[in-house]
Design an enzyme around this catalytic site. Structure first.
Site, PDB file in Angstrom:
ATOM      1  N   HIS A 114       0.960  -1.128   0.113  1.00 18.18           N
ATOM      2  CA  HIS A 114      -0.114   0.122   0.065  1.00 18.18           C
ATOM      3  C   HIS A 114       0.879   1.200   0.093  1.00 18.18           C
ATOM      4  O   HIS A 114       2.125   1.235   0.121  1.00 18.18           O
ATOM      5  CB  HIS A 114      -1.189   0.025   1.286  1.00 18.18           C
ATOM      6  CG  HIS A 114      -0.516   0.145   2.703  1.00 18.18           C
ATOM      7  ND1 HIS A 114       0.350  -0.745   3.097  1.00 18.18           N
ATOM      8  CD2 HIS A 114      -0.625   0.994   3.467  1.00 18.18           C
ATOM      9  CE1 HIS A 114       0.641  -0.577   4.238  1.00 18.18           C
ATOM     10  NE2 HIS A 114       0.092   0.693   4.591  1.00 18.18           N
ATOM     11  N   HIS A 147      -7.550  -1.153   5.932  1.00 21.37           N
ATOM     12  CA  HIS A 147      -6.321  -0.257   6.422  1.00 21.37           C
ATOM     13  C   HIS A 147      -6.421   0.836   5.385  1.00 21.37           C
ATOM     14  O   HIS A 147      -6.613   2.138   6.035  1.00 21.37           O
ATOM     15  CB  HIS A 147      -5.231  -1.029   6.574  1.00 21.37           C
ATOM     16  CG  HIS A 147      -4.058   0.071   6.828  1.00 21.37           C
ATOM     17  ND1 HIS A 147      -3.878   0.495   8.227  1.00 21.37           N
ATOM     18  CD2 HIS A 147      -3.100   0.236   6.201  1.00 21.37           C
ATOM     19  CE1 HIS A 147      -2.804   1.181   8.248  1.00 21.37           C
ATOM     20  NE2 HIS A 147      -2.297   0.844   7.001  1.00 21.37           N
ATOM     21  N   ASP A 164       5.963   4.909   5.188  1.00 20.86           N
ATOM     22  CA  ASP A 164       6.595   3.412   5.860  1.00 20.86           C
ATOM     23  C   ASP A 164       6.438   2.250   5.102  1.00 20.86           C
ATOM     24  O   ASP A 164       7.143   1.277   5.587  1.00 20.86           O
ATOM     25  CB  ASP A 164       6.126   3.295   7.237  1.00 20.86           C
ATOM     26  CG  ASP A 164       4.701   2.944   7.780  1.00 20.86           C
ATOM     27  OD1 ASP A 164       3.614   3.341   7.032  1.00 20.86           O
ATOM     28  OD2 ASP A 164       4.698   1.966   8.486  1.00 20.86           O
ATOM     29  N   HIS A 165       5.852   2.482   3.893  1.00 15.08           N
ATOM     30  CA  HIS A 165       5.746   1.185   3.037  1.00 15.08           C
ATOM     31  C   HIS A 165       6.238   1.567   1.669  1.00 15.08           C
ATOM     32  O   HIS A 165       6.853   0.462   1.091  1.00 15.08           O
ATOM     33  CB  HIS A 165       4.449   0.566   2.941  1.00 15.08           C
ATOM     34  CG  HIS A 165       3.804   0.134   4.191  1.00 15.08           C
ATOM     35  ND1 HIS A 165       3.976  -1.024   4.701  1.00 15.08           N
ATOM     36  CD2 HIS A 165       3.463   0.787   5.430  1.00 15.08           C
ATOM     37  CE1 HIS A 165       3.535  -1.275   6.011  1.00 15.08           C
ATOM     38  NE2 HIS A 165       3.503  -0.202   6.417  1.00 15.08           N
ATOM     39  N   HIS A 207       4.748  -4.807  10.823  1.00 16.56           N
ATOM     40  CA  HIS A 207       5.404  -4.125  11.972  1.00 16.56           C
ATOM     41  C   HIS A 207       5.434  -5.143  13.106  1.00 16.56           C
ATOM     42  O   HIS A 207       4.718  -6.041  13.135  1.00 16.56           O
ATOM     43  CB  HIS A 207       4.111  -3.264  12.479  1.00 16.56           C
ATOM     44  CG  HIS A 207       4.119  -2.037  11.541  1.00 16.56           C
ATOM     45  ND1 HIS A 207       4.800  -1.024  11.654  1.00 16.56           N
ATOM     46  CD2 HIS A 207       3.317  -1.602  10.393  1.00 16.56           C
ATOM     47  CE1 HIS A 207       4.527   0.437  10.668  1.00 16.56           C
ATOM     48  NE2 HIS A 207       3.587  -0.394   9.699  1.00 16.56           N
ATOM     49  N   HIS A 218       1.242   4.015   2.015  1.00 12.38           N
ATOM     50  CA  HIS A 218       1.690   4.621   3.268  1.00 12.38           C
ATOM     51  C   HIS A 218       3.272   4.838   3.180  1.00 12.38           C
ATOM     52  O   HIS A 218       3.977   3.983   2.461  1.00 12.38           O
ATOM     53  CB  HIS A 218       1.255   4.142   4.600  1.00 12.38           C
ATOM     54  CG  HIS A 218      -0.302   4.144   4.776  1.00 12.38           C
ATOM     55  ND1 HIS A 218      -0.754   3.385   5.593  1.00 12.38           N
ATOM     56  CD2 HIS A 218      -0.944   5.186   4.194  1.00 12.38           C
ATOM     57  CE1 HIS A 218      -1.960   3.937   5.818  1.00 12.38           C
ATOM     58  NE2 HIS A 218      -2.189   4.808   5.081  1.00 12.38           N
ATOM     59  N   ASP A 266       0.101  -4.054   6.172  1.00 13.05           N
ATOM     60  CA  ASP A 266      -0.707  -3.755   7.519  1.00 13.05           C
ATOM     61  C   ASP A 266      -2.105  -4.109   7.332  1.00 13.05           C
ATOM     62  O   ASP A 266      -3.007  -3.762   8.139  1.00 13.05           O
ATOM     63  CB  ASP A 266      -0.833  -2.074   7.516  1.00 13.05           C
ATOM     64  CG  ASP A 266       0.476  -1.574   7.949  1.00 13.05           C
ATOM     65  OD1 ASP A 266       1.382  -2.408   7.873  1.00 13.05           O
ATOM     66  OD2 ASP A 266       0.909  -0.196   7.822  1.00 13.05           O
TER      67      ASP A 266
HETATM   68 FE    FE Z   1       2.555   0.737   8.313  1.00 12.54          FE
HETATM   69 ZN    ZN Z   2      -0.079   1.455   6.693  1.00 13.55          ZN
END
Ligand code: FE
Ligand code: ZN
Length: 256
Positions: free
Chosen positions: A57, A115, A61-62, A172, A59, A134
């Site tokens: 996805h 998410h 942090d991805h 995570h 985001h 996530d």
């Molecule tokens: Fe994440």
């Molecule tokens: Zn995420």
């Protein structure tokens, strides 16, 4: 065929990046790009070249390392058709049921909105490995930033349909905190109590609790257990639809 090699990279605060490598072809993919520098040094340590990024996805942090890694390696970026406008550098758009080949190893794409809308997972069926971003965490699930409880429940059921021995590679390390909430939902769940004890031992030894397995999550993760009589009793929702039980569990976790 030579086994798929999977290398886990702890990065940022609590993220896991993953490199997957097919020794027969020499091809390597990075599942998401939480931290370009950490991924580059993991590649260099192993002498692997980056051929693909498989995004779950958009985001940061991805997908935050996408453009830096693409500029350095010329890798091809694969991501969700439904999330394409938000995935930096995307080249190949995929959706439900599409197959991605890393040499002789095949990953199947599952659409798992909840998410985010357009979140996807990559399941290497023959290798018994699911990269779930996530969507699913050990003892938890992703926050519903964009999707509805019904969408998330549909997504989680796709993962629950996988064989019990499929390893679950979450993005995570949230397991210990998730466990503190889970025991308040099902205080009598013996499998959950055992997992919480195992997680405490792993974390105090500085070791990851990920990967988990589908079978372990089905036995312990409250977000996969709307059928549990104990969970329903805790929520005072004896007869509600499963998606509503999932939604209420998620709301309580948000406030926990
Ligand atoms: Fe994440
Ligand atoms: Zn995420």
């Amino acid at each position: 065929m030579a086994a798929l090699q999977i290398h886990q990279i702890p990065c940022l605060q609590d993220n896991y990046g993953y490199l997957v490598h097919d020794p027969a072809s020499g091809l390597t993919a990075s599942i998401d790009t939480p931290d370009a520098a950490a991924i580059e040094s993991a590649l260099a340590e192993r002498g692997w070249q980056l051929d693909y990024i498989l995004n779950t996805h958009h985001h940061f942090d991805h997908a935050g390392g996408n453009l830096a890694l693409k500029a350095k390696t010329g890798c091809v970026i694969v991501g969700s058709r439904a999330d394409a406008a938000r995935i930096p550098g995307i080249d190949v758009l995929v959706g439900e049921g599409d197959q991605f080949s890393l040499g002789t190893h095949q990953a199947r794409v599952l659409e798992t909105s909840g998410h985010t809308v357009g979140h996807i997972c990559y399941v290497f069926d023959a290798d018994k490995a699911a990269f779930v971003g996530d969507t699913l965490f050990s003892l938890g699930c992703g926050r519903l930033f964009e999707g509805t409880p019904a969408q998330m429940w549909t997504s989680l059921q796709k993962l629950m349909a996988l064989p019990d021995d499929v390893r679950v590679y979450c993005a995570h390390e949230y397991t210990q905190g998730n466990g503190r909430f889970a025991v308040t939902m099902e205080p009598q769940n013996a499998a959950l109590a055992a997992r919480v004890a195992e997680v405490a031992a792993l974390r105090s030894a500085g070791r990851p609790t990920v990967p988990s397995t589908i079978g372990l999550e089905k036995a312990t993760n409250p977000f996969l257990r709307p059928a549990s009589a104990e969970l329903r009793a805790t929520l005072a929702m004896p007869a509600a639809p499963d998606a509503d039980v999932l939604g209420e569990t998620r709301r309580r976790k948000d406030r926990f």
